[in-house]
Motif scaffolding. Sequence first.
Motif, PDB file in Angstrom:
ATOM      1  N   SER A 145       0.868  -1.170   0.000  1.00 52.06           N
ATOM      2  CA  SER A 145       0.000   0.000   0.000  1.00 52.06           C
ATOM      3  C   SER A 145       0.907   1.223   0.000  1.00 52.06           C
ATOM      4  CB  SER A 145      -0.906  -0.006   1.235  1.00 52.06           C
ATOM      5  OG  SER A 145      -1.699   1.150   1.272  1.00 52.06           O
ATOM      6  N   VAL A 157      -3.329   1.145  -3.946  1.00 50.05           N
ATOM      7  CA  VAL A 157      -3.871   2.229  -3.123  1.00 50.05           C
ATOM      8  C   VAL A 157      -4.983   1.662  -2.256  1.00 50.05           C
ATOM      9  CG1 VAL A 157      -3.228   4.088  -4.685  1.00 50.05           C
ATOM     10  CG2 VAL A 157      -5.414   2.939  -5.003  1.00 50.05           C
ATOM     11  N   SER A 158      -5.074   2.192  -1.039  1.00 53.69           N
ATOM     12  CA  SER A 158      -6.056   1.694  -0.070  1.00 53.69           C
ATOM     13  C   SER A 158      -6.652   2.870   0.682  1.00 53.69           C
ATOM     14  CB  SER A 158      -5.393   0.698   0.883  1.00 53.69           C
ATOM     15  OG  SER A 158      -4.314   1.304   1.567  1.00 53.69           O
ATOM     16  N   ASP A 159      -7.479   2.576   1.677  1.00 56.85           N
ATOM     17  CA  ASP A 159      -8.176   3.641   2.408  1.00 56.85           C
ATOM     18  C   ASP A 159      -7.213   4.622   3.073  1.00 56.85           C
ATOM     19  OD1 ASP A 159     -10.584   2.602   1.663  1.00 56.85           O
ATOM     20  OD2 ASP A 159     -10.991   1.584   3.559  1.00 56.85           O
ATOM     21  N   TYR A 160      -6.057   4.124   3.542  1.00 58.89           N
ATOM     22  CA  TYR A 160      -5.127   4.986   4.263  1.00 58.89           C
ATOM     23  C   TYR A 160      -3.785   5.151   3.555  1.00 58.89           C
ATOM     24  CZ  TYR A 160      -8.434   4.100   8.089  1.00 58.89           C
ATOM     25  OH  TYR A 160      -9.563   3.995   8.860  1.00 58.89           O
ATOM     26  N   SER A 161      -3.698   4.785   2.293  1.00 57.44           N
ATOM     27  CA  SER A 161      -2.428   4.933   1.586  1.00 57.44           C
ATOM     28  C   SER A 161      -2.118   6.408   1.362  1.00 57.44           C
ATOM     29  CB  SER A 161      -2.466   4.186   0.244  1.00 57.44           C
ATOM     30  OG  SER A 161      -3.537   4.639  -0.556  1.00 57.44           O
ATOM     31  N   ARG A 188      -4.398   8.106  -2.928  1.00 57.43           N
ATOM     32  CA  ARG A 188      -5.681   7.394  -2.837  1.00 57.43           C
ATOM     33  C   ARG A 188      -6.187   6.889  -4.179  1.00 57.43           C
ATOM     34  NH1 ARG A 188      -7.801   8.662   2.283  1.00 57.43           N
ATOM     35  NH2 ARG A 188      -5.963   8.931   3.608  1.00 57.43           N
ATOM     36  N   LYS A 189      -5.552   7.309  -5.281  1.00 59.93           N
ATOM     37  CA  LYS A 189      -5.984   6.859  -6.599  1.00 59.93           C
ATOM     38  C   LYS A 189      -4.792   6.237  -7.323  1.00 59.93           C
ATOM     39  CE  LYS A 189      -9.555  10.414  -7.231  1.00 59.93           C
ATOM     40  NZ  LYS A 189     -10.024  11.531  -8.094  1.00 59.93           N
ATOM     41  N   THR A 247      -6.042  -0.718  -7.549  1.00 63.28           N
ATOM     42  CA  THR A 247      -6.851  -0.487  -6.356  1.00 63.28           C
ATOM     43  C   THR A 247      -6.754  -1.688  -5.418  1.00 63.28           C
ATOM     44  OG1 THR A 247      -8.826  -1.489  -7.320  1.00 63.28           O
ATOM     45  CG2 THR A 247      -8.491   0.888  -7.697  1.00 63.28           C
ATOM     46  N   SER A 283      -7.860  -0.350   7.043  1.00 66.23           N
ATOM     47  CA  SER A 283      -9.133  -0.007   7.675  1.00 66.23           C
ATOM     48  C   SER A 283      -9.886  -1.270   8.066  1.00 66.23           C
ATOM     49  CB  SER A 283      -9.975   0.826   6.709  1.00 66.23           C
ATOM     50  OG  SER A 283     -10.378   0.039   5.591  1.00 66.23           O
ATOM     51  N   GLU A 289     -11.191  -3.054   5.096  1.00 72.89           N
ATOM     52  CA  GLU A 289     -10.191  -3.827   4.369  1.00 72.89           C
ATOM     53  C   GLU A 289      -9.851  -5.119   5.108  1.00 72.89           C
ATOM     54  OE1 GLU A 289      -8.069  -0.015   2.150  1.00 72.89           O
ATOM     55  OE2 GLU A 289      -7.360  -0.668   4.127  1.00 72.89           O
TER      56      GLU A 289
END
Length: 236
Positions: free
Chosen positions: A71, A97-101, A104-105, A141, A195, A198
């Motif tokens: 990530s 990319v992840s919720d807290y990376s 984010r895109k 993603t 998260s 995840e």
Amino acid sequence: ETGVVLRGELFHHVRDVCRFAVGDRFEVLTGDGLARLMEIRTLGTRELSADLISSRTLPPLPKPFVTLALSVPKLPKVDWIVEKSVELGAFAIRPFVSDYSFLRKASEISESRIQRWQKLAVSATGQSGRGDLMQIQPAVTFEKLLDDFSRQEGTVGLFPYEGESDWALPDALSALKAQSPTHLWVFVGSEGGFSVREVEAFAKVGLKPVTMGDQILRVETACLALMSIIKYELGA
């Protein structure tokens, strides 16, 4: 194939850093499993030519092949992680990319950035003397990553997690080793970790969280520690 002509950074490394002259010999590693011994024939201000003297076969990576699913953290950290992953025998890096990376895109990780990481991998390959070139895949993603993982046959996964878990890393590695996998994916979160959503997604593909102890490790420390431990425990 009887010779090569070197220009650019590799030329400057041979001439200015190593200070080689006509008649000196050096090895070229191109990531195809061979090390080629070259002898400098001509040396100019912008290029050199060298003749092939001999070649030798380098040992292949042992199984299981280890893919580091990363990530994306702050980008300068990735440079360091790429170099150390090459040295420690990672088969590939899969940035995502992840919720807290940090980003984010997936589209925010440009092709030029991937090329930079590939260039670092090439340099580290020559330095470490490994026979193959570590792959660096395009960023995807989190959902795409797990979908790709779930479709791989003979592949197991390791999901280190900074939250609560009753499964310790030594026990997880023993269980994985008993399966004699051909490929192992290691999922490492960025600075913010993973998260709850995840963690639940990992569970749906059969991966439960694994603890590395009470201390929370920096991303780059976790990558180095995991690759080192896996190399020791599984012989990867």
